[in-house]
Design a protein around this motif. Structure first.
Motif, PDB file in Angstrom:
ATOM      1  N   GLN A  47       0.942  -1.590  -0.419  1.00  0.00           N
ATOM      2  CA  GLN A  47       0.369   0.142   0.168  1.00  0.00           C
ATOM      3  C   GLN A  47       0.818   1.958   0.315  1.00  0.00           C
ATOM      4  O   GLN A  47       0.805   2.001   0.320  1.00  0.00           O
ATOM      5  N   TRP A  49       2.653   4.354  -1.443  1.00  0.00           N
ATOM      6  CA  TRP A  49       2.181   5.976  -2.369  1.00  0.00           C
ATOM      7  C   TRP A  49       3.370   6.087  -3.417  1.00  0.00           C
ATOM      8  O   TRP A  49       4.081   5.676  -2.561  1.00  0.00           O
ATOM      9  N   LEU A 324      -1.636  -4.698   7.981  1.00  0.00           N
ATOM     10  CA  LEU A 324      -0.818  -3.917   6.765  1.00  0.00           C
ATOM     11  C   LEU A 324       0.813  -4.367   7.026  1.00  0.00           C
ATOM     12  O   LEU A 324       1.452  -4.340   6.335  1.00  0.00           O
ATOM     13  N   ASN A 349       2.397   5.181   8.398  1.00  0.00           N
ATOM     14  CA  ASN A 349       1.355   4.109   8.746  1.00  0.00           C
ATOM     15  C   ASN A 349       1.704   3.437  10.129  1.00  0.00           C
ATOM     16  O   ASN A 349       0.850   2.261  10.484  1.00  0.00           O
ATOM     17  N   LYS A 352      -1.075   1.389  12.718  1.00  0.00           N
ATOM     18  CA  LYS A 352      -1.370  -0.011  11.768  1.00  0.00           C
ATOM     19  C   LYS A 352      -0.400  -1.194  11.359  1.00  0.00           C
ATOM     20  O   LYS A 352      -0.749  -1.930  10.420  1.00  0.00           O
TER      21      LYS A 352
HETATM   22  C1  LIG Z   1      -1.109   5.641   5.416  1.00  0.00           C
HETATM   23  O1  LIG Z   1      -0.542   6.725   5.803  1.00  0.00           O
HETATM   24  C2  LIG Z   1      -0.656   8.009   3.638  1.00  0.00           C
HETATM   25  C3  LIG Z   1      -0.259   9.123   3.882  1.00  0.00           C
HETATM   26  O2  LIG Z   1      -0.556   9.524   5.610  1.00  0.00           O
HETATM   27  C4  LIG Z   1      -1.812   7.681   3.815  1.00  0.00           C
HETATM   28  O3  LIG Z   1      -2.589   8.417   2.527  1.00  0.00           O
HETATM   29  C5  LIG Z   1      -2.668   6.444   3.685  1.00  0.00           C
HETATM   30  O4  LIG Z   1      -4.024   6.505   2.936  1.00  0.00           O
HETATM   31  C6  LIG Z   1      -2.555   5.618   4.735  1.00  0.00           C
HETATM   32  N1  LIG Z   1      -2.687   4.178   4.331  1.00  0.00           N
HETATM   33  C7  LIG Z   1      -3.135   3.324   5.375  1.00  0.00           C
HETATM   34  C8  LIG Z   1      -3.379   2.104   4.831  1.00  0.00           C
HETATM   35  O5  LIG Z   1      -3.899   3.374   5.756  1.00  0.00           O
END
Ligand SMILES: *[C@@H]1O[C@H](CO)[C@@H](O)[C@H](O)[C@H]1NC(C)=O
Ligand SMILES: *[C@@H]1O[C@H](CO)[C@@H](O)[C@H](O)[C@H]1NC(C)=O
Ligand SMILES: *[C@@H]1O[C@H](CO)[C@@H](O)[C@H](O)[C@H]1NC(C)=O
Ligand SMILES: *[C@@H]1O[C@H](CO)[C@@H](O)[C@H](O)[C@H]1NC(C)=O
Ligand SMILES: *[C@@H]1O[C@H](CO)[C@@H](O)[C@H](O)[C@H]1NC(C)=O
Ligand SMILES: *[C@@H]1O[C@H](CO)[C@@H](O)[C@H](O)[C@H]1NC(C)=O
Length: 493
Positions: A47, A49, A324, A349, A352
């Motif tokens: 996951q 970005w 995660l 994150n 999580k």
């Molecule tokens: C992890 O953190 C990023 C940036 O804060 C956020 O965009 C993303 O949704 C988060 N992913 C999860 C799985 O929580």
């Protein structure tokens, strides 16, 4: 091609002038010797970005660039050829493969040191026979301690600190053997042969039977076995070049391993290590890793948990990690991520990653009790160097109290605790270099240790503490191409 600077050659009363022939100088590449990119599946698994993926790739490509010849995944040295071994190995310390002299061109080892590598059998913490790799860093002149040295190089058995968790984390494949001047270079240049295990799982990833070799991270016993069996194997390969006598040294994860070595030798109830017991001269521990799970479970949980089922078959990674966290540990395994890749990946994150119930099952307590060194008999003499400012004061307090309780309940001979005022985790070795080099020398010279008791001392800096560089701020960049000659102090000579 090597550039030759102005060299005057005198021969038979005449002299010839050799003019330099420099290749066209190039700017040092700031691109790493690696261009890894995540696949779409990996991005989904972790996951990630775009920004996070980008940052992870930068660190991973740097780490891979530090590996000579592309490291364990590309260097055939680390592959065991199933076809050539006649019978499967049957005991620990057996030699499986030797590279008697390694071509050092892709390494940054100092001039006039030489490298050997070998693969040998060791066991994991529970006694299963597995392969591991190790290196020997050789001095140009072997330090001699009277007639007994007999021309051989005196041995320091070195256990390294956290260098990674997968095959690519092997110090023997790192251009500077990971610790560089801090330890192995210093020792070899002082005249010692440095025998250093990578630890099982770092280096050799696939065993002779095709199975995966995991790294039992910061596991006192597994890592101590790797070190001791490397010594046994090295003795059988290089018996004409190394002394039987040795001093045992380790830092951080390796401080735990080296302490473990002294505990294994002290226990040795089944005489498994009789051959390595009698020529043992002593142990030096720097800043041992203890209570690591409690200190930062978000990262130590995955590093330790990924292979904990080897000790506790019922353990599942989900006992410690949320989904995660489990997925990101799987991604780390795929990419062989090291310390900083892991930290970036697991601290993103962060809420999580860790299962809040991680410390409610018995595994964390059992692992900590099993792997924390100390509070057992040890093989003396020992000396421990610990900075007072090692990521806060807690590691110092922990090392000191473990030293004190070990001395109170399991006193087994000389054990000195040296507090290094204001010193951090790695500089524990830089700051006390004169003291530990002297300590090694004294052991080879058979100088009696001052006292058979437990003693404490303190080392303070010469200048006021604030005068000093805290940590080094550069890394050994490979500049071995002919057109990079001008970047090396001795590039043309
Ligand atoms: C992890 O953190 C990023 C940036 O804060 C956020 O965009 C993303 O949704 C988060 N992913 C999860 C799985 O929580
Ligand atoms: C750079 O990486 C390539 C491929 O990964 C490898 O073959 C090569 O040996 C590396 N260069 C050096 C100097 O280690
Ligand atoms: C490597 O092998 C050669 C030839 O047998 C020998 O001369 C040399 O001393 C060996 N080097 C080491 C480090 O054992
Ligand atoms: C290696 O050989 C053993 C038999 O000795 C065999 O069981 C195993 O499958 C082989 N592994 C590989 C990777 O070929
Ligand atoms: C491995 O060793 C640990 C510690 O001694 C022990 O608790 C565990 O039961 C052992 N596991 C196996 C699979 O033998
Ligand atoms: C478990 O760890 C958390 C912090 O991660 C702490 O708040 C809690 O008290 C611990 N529980 C137990 C049973 O040790």
């Amino acid at each position: 091609m090597k550039a030759t600077c102005l060299v005057l050659l005198f021969a038979a009363g005449t002299f010839a002038l050799t003019l330099p022939t420099f290749p066209k100088p190039v700017t040092q590449s700031t691109a790493w010797n690696s261009s890894f990119k995540f696949s779409q599946e990996q991005i989904e698994l972790g996951q990630l970005w775009p920004d996070l993926a980008d940052n992870l790739e930068t660190i991973l490509n740097f780490d891979r660039s530090q590996l000579a010849n592309g490291g364990p995944s590309q260097d055939s040295f680390y592959k065991l050829d199933n076809g050539t071994s006649l019978a499967p190995p049957h005991c620990p310390g057996q030699v499986l493969k030797v590279q008697n002299i390694t071509n050092p061109a892709a390494w940054n080892i100092p001039a006039k040191t030489a490298l050997s590598r070998f693969i040998y059998t060791t066991t994991n913490a529970n006694g299963t026979l597995i392969p591991a790799s190790a290196y020997v860093l050789w001095p140009w002149t072997a330090k001699q301690f009277g007639a007994k040295s007999n021309g051989k190089a005196p041995v320091v058995l070195w256990s390294h600190g956290t260098s990674g968790f997968f095959a690519d984390g092997s110090p023997s494949a790192h251009r500077a053997l990971f610790y560089g001047n801090i330890m192995p270079f210093t020792l070899a240049q002082a005249g010692y042969a440095v025998i250093a295990t990578d630890y099982a799982g770092l280096g050799v990833q696939t065993s002779w039977d095709g199975s995966y070799v995991p790294h039992q991270y910061i596991n006192r016993l597994a890592n101590a076995f790797d070190s001791l069996y490397a010594l046994r194997a090295a003795r059988s390969i290089f018996s004409d070049k190394i002394t039987d006598e040795y001093v045992n040294v380790g830092h951080s994860q390796g401080g735990t391993a080296a302490w473990g070595v002294s505990e294994v030798l002290a226990e040795n109830s089944d005489k498994k290590f009789q051959d390595l017991e009698c020529n043992y001269l002593g142990t030096i521990i720097f800043a041992p890793g203890m209570d690591t799970l409690d200190s930062a479970p978000q990262v130590f949980g995955p590093w330790i948990g990924k292979d904990l089922h080897l000790m506790y078959p019922d353990f599942k990674l989900s006992d410690w990690l949320l989904p995660l966290g489990v997925d990101r540990t799987e991604l780390l395994t795929q990419i062989q991520g090291g310390q900083y890749v892991s930290e970036l990946l697991l601290l993103a994150n962060v809420t999580k990653i860790l299962n809040p119930a991680w410390n409610e099952s018995w595994y964390a307590t059992a692992f900590t009790e099993f792997t924390n060194p100390g509070n057992r008999p040890y093989k003396a003499p020992m000396i421990m160097f610990q900075g007072t400012e090692d990521q806060g004061t807690e590691p110092y307090m922990r090392a000191l109290s473990t030293f004190e309780s070990t001395c109170e309940n399991y006193h087994s001979g000389a054990f000195e605790f040296v507090a290094l005022t204001g010193v951090a985790h790695f500089p524990s070795m830089d700051s006390s270099r004169q003291q530990w080099l002297q300590w090694i020398e004294d052991r080879f010279n058979k100088k009696p240790v001052g006292s058979n008791q437990c003693t404490k001392s303190t080392l303070n800096s010469f200048l006021p503490a604030e005068s000093y560089q805290e940590l080094s701020t550069s890394f050994p960049q490979w500049a071995g191409a002919a057109n990079e000659f001008f970047e090396l102090v001795a590039g043309g000579f």
